[in-house]
Design an enzyme around this catalytic site. Sequence first.
Site, PDB file in Angstrom:
ATOM      1  N   TRP A   1       7.951  49.004  52.058  1.00  0.00           N
ATOM      2  CA  TRP A   1       7.644  50.261  51.383  1.00  0.00           C
ATOM      3  C   TRP A   1       7.317  50.098  49.895  1.00  0.00           C
ATOM      4  O   TRP A   1       6.899  51.056  49.253  1.00  0.00           O
ATOM      5  CB  TRP A   1       8.825  51.236  51.512  1.00  0.00           C
ATOM      6  CG  TRP A   1      10.178  50.622  51.271  1.00  0.00           C
ATOM      7  CD1 TRP A   1      11.092  50.254  52.214  1.00  0.00           C
ATOM      8  CD2 TRP A   1      10.772  50.285  50.007  1.00  0.00           C
ATOM      9  NE1 TRP A   1      12.214  49.711  51.618  1.00  0.00           N
ATOM     10  CE2 TRP A   1      12.046  49.722  50.266  1.00  0.00           C
ATOM     11  CE3 TRP A   1      10.361  50.415  48.680  1.00  0.00           C
ATOM     12  CZ2 TRP A   1      12.899  49.282  49.257  1.00  0.00           C
ATOM     13  CZ3 TRP A   1      11.199  49.973  47.668  1.00  0.00           C
ATOM     14  CH2 TRP A   1      12.451  49.411  47.962  1.00  0.00           C
ATOM     15  N   ASN A   2       7.493  48.919  49.319  1.00  0.00           N
ATOM     16  CA  ASN A   2       7.328  48.826  47.863  1.00  0.00           C
ATOM     17  C   ASN A   2       5.866  48.839  47.426  1.00  0.00           C
ATOM     18  O   ASN A   2       5.527  49.421  46.393  1.00  0.00           O
ATOM     19  CB  ASN A   2       8.068  47.604  47.302  1.00  0.00           C
ATOM     20  CG  ASN A   2       7.598  46.302  47.890  1.00  0.00           C
ATOM     21  OD1 ASN A   2       7.200  46.236  49.060  1.00  0.00           O
ATOM     22  ND2 ASN A   2       7.652  45.244  47.095  1.00  0.00           N
ATOM     23  N   PRO A  50       6.339  50.933  57.119  1.00  0.00           N
ATOM     24  CA  PRO A  50       7.713  51.425  56.993  1.00  0.00           C
ATOM     25  C   PRO A  50       7.781  52.942  57.145  1.00  0.00           C
ATOM     26  O   PRO A  50       6.827  53.649  56.828  1.00  0.00           O
ATOM     27  CB  PRO A  50       8.113  50.994  55.576  1.00  0.00           C
ATOM     28  CG  PRO A  50       6.814  50.925  54.848  1.00  0.00           C
ATOM     29  CD  PRO A  50       5.801  50.442  55.839  1.00  0.00           C
ATOM     30  N   GLY A  99       8.816  41.198  53.899  1.00  0.00           N
ATOM     31  CA  GLY A  99      10.088  41.918  53.827  1.00  0.00           C
ATOM     32  C   GLY A  99      11.219  40.989  53.440  1.00  0.00           C
ATOM     33  O   GLY A  99      11.007  39.947  52.807  1.00  0.00           O
ATOM     34  N   SER A 100      12.412  41.356  53.830  1.00  0.00           N
ATOM     35  CA  SER A 100      13.599  40.599  53.434  1.00  0.00           C
ATOM     36  C   SER A 100      13.733  39.306  54.224  1.00  0.00           C
ATOM     37  O   SER A 100      13.238  39.185  55.352  1.00  0.00           O
ATOM     38  CB  SER A 100      14.854  41.445  53.633  1.00  0.00           C
ATOM     39  OG  SER A 100      15.142  41.598  55.010  1.00  0.00           O
ATOM     40  N   GLU A 102       6.274  36.368  54.302  1.00  0.00           N
ATOM     41  CA  GLU A 102       6.379  36.551  52.847  1.00  0.00           C
ATOM     42  C   GLU A 102       7.685  37.284  52.617  1.00  0.00           C
ATOM     43  O   GLU A 102       7.787  38.487  52.857  1.00  0.00           O
ATOM     44  CB  GLU A 102       5.176  37.337  52.309  1.00  0.00           C
ATOM     45  CG  GLU A 102       5.024  37.251  50.808  1.00  0.00           C
ATOM     46  CD  GLU A 102       5.667  38.422  50.087  1.00  0.00           C
ATOM     47  OE1 GLU A 102       6.829  38.255  49.623  1.00  0.00           O
ATOM     48  OE2 GLU A 102       5.038  39.474  49.990  1.00  0.00           O
ATOM     49  N   LEU A 103       8.703  36.544  52.171  1.00  0.00           N
ATOM     50  CA  LEU A 103      10.067  37.060  52.150  1.00  0.00           C
ATOM     51  C   LEU A 103      10.555  37.300  50.713  1.00  0.00           C
ATOM     52  O   LEU A 103       9.765  37.380  49.787  1.00  0.00           O
ATOM     53  CB  LEU A 103      10.978  36.102  52.916  1.00  0.00           C
ATOM     54  CG  LEU A 103      10.478  35.746  54.329  1.00  0.00           C
ATOM     55  CD1 LEU A 103      11.425  34.772  55.004  1.00  0.00           C
ATOM     56  CD2 LEU A 103      10.307  37.002  55.179  1.00  0.00           C
ATOM     57  N   CYS A 149       8.473  42.244  44.852  1.00  0.00           N
ATOM     58  CA  CYS A 149       9.003  40.966  45.325  1.00  0.00           C
ATOM     59  C   CYS A 149       8.832  39.852  44.307  1.00  0.00           C
ATOM     60  O   CYS A 149       9.589  38.879  44.312  1.00  0.00           O
ATOM     61  CB  CYS A 149       8.375  40.586  46.662  1.00  0.00           C
ATOM     62  SG  CYS A 149       6.570  40.525  46.638  1.00  0.00           S
ATOM     63  N   GLU A 202      18.754  39.083  45.134  1.00  0.00           N
ATOM     64  CA  GLU A 202      17.642  39.833  44.553  1.00  0.00           C
ATOM     65  C   GLU A 202      18.032  41.298  44.374  1.00  0.00           C
ATOM     66  O   GLU A 202      18.342  41.988  45.349  1.00  0.00           O
ATOM     67  CB  GLU A 202      16.421  39.738  45.472  1.00  0.00           C
ATOM     68  CG  GLU A 202      15.189  40.427  44.935  1.00  0.00           C
ATOM     69  CD  GLU A 202      14.012  40.332  45.897  1.00  0.00           C
ATOM     70  OE1 GLU A 202      12.874  40.457  45.436  1.00  0.00           O
ATOM     71  OE2 GLU A 202      14.241  40.125  47.109  1.00  0.00           O
TER      72      GLU A 202
END
Length: 475
Positions: A151-152, A177, A228-229, A250-251, A284, A380
């Site tokens: 969502w960012n 999301p 995401g995470s 891509e974490l 991120c 983070e």
Amino acid sequence: MSYDTDLQLFIDGVWKSGEGRDAHTVVNPVTASGIAEVPYASQSDLEEALAAAQRAWPVWRSTDVEKRSATLHKVASLLRERSEHIGAILTQEQGKILAEAKAEVAGSAQLFDWYAEEIKRDYGRTLVRPAGQLSRVIRQPVGPVATFTPWNFPIYLLAKKVAAALAAGCPVISRPPHETPGCATEMFRALADAGIPKGVAQLVHGDADLISRTLIGSQEIRKVSFTGSTPVGKHLMRLAADSMTRITMELGGHAPVLIFDDCDLEKTLDMVVPQKFRNAGQVCVSPTRFYVQESIYQPFLKGFAERTAKVKVGNGLEADTKMGPLANERRPEAIGALIEDAAAKGARVLAGGHRGNQGFFFEPTLLADVTNEAKIMNEEPFGPVAVTRSFASFDEVIEQANRLPFGLAAFAFTENGRRANLIGDLVESGMVGINTFAISVADAPFGGVKDSGFGSEGGKEGLESYQVVKAIHQA
């Protein structure tokens, strides 16, 4: 400004609304109140989408590259035409200021344009062989793709995956999301209006577990791209292992920023403070762990605190707002807990430190003298908090920069050319910005190392991630 979009699923070329489906409330983070209901895809919806992608796959991969390119260019044009409208939707869903939201839409359009041209330069190679023999290497589309995005940056990160996959010749099923379904819907509306064939681009809102297990576990999906995470990424990797599905991950990150005493301090502060609080720190690659050389540590803290206090927080639709709220109700509580823990372990709060009285707001915050024992130095924060500590030597700060299992982005500010070269070589990160934060651009790879994932998006590497390599030998 009203929340003006019709939240729907897009499956096999048809828009689908509620029609008895489960729904989720979309919340405006400024007021913490609901603004719309997004329909959730059912199991049968997902099966229909998979069947459609499988039917569309041979058609789209054989579509002339010029026609694919023209379709992507049309999408880019529509996104630019609708940037004001889509940006307002994004701001009301996610909270970022309108200027940032419109810039995100513009960046998304740039991705479609870039991949529309890059696919024309997708060359293979011919190997040296004796006369009468031929060996060549070609790249082909991997097949139907499932994408999962956060969502960012809900439209930019979606566009980064979808534009590259479509350019490569792969049908796409995307799950955005639930916090930000509107801007994703508008992007797929642009795809539909640009004439994308049935089944080539599909949008499914809904339960993350149901969708991930159904899509990744299917025989139709050949590639998964996730942003995401780290914990969720590892979970999806386990699912992909059972079906031998290719993945790009891509974490999370926890970007170190190395500030040396030969930098232009005022210029550096003018760069790092707005960047830290961009999108309320929900980035991120946000600069987070500031390591500052001892001789300029106190002036750095003073200048950072003064600038932080001037950041105007409010509704992102208001022109003078510089930072909006956090995206959901979980974030303010999580940020507050990290700050309390850091303070209990010796950190000083030099600015901010408190959540707002309404919505999901949190003050821009500066912490000084943060120890490695503090959770925020190891987890983070994903919020508007800058953590700082001083360093004495080059070797010490490199060790601190590489201390964590994350390696997505890192930054440094120095005017020493040799030092800059060493930083680029020695910092364990997928991306390094030296005297700049401009690391996410259409023609460059974007990705991390260690627990920050693997594989790249953006650049020619992003296109290649949706392709398989084939060697053909003829005697």
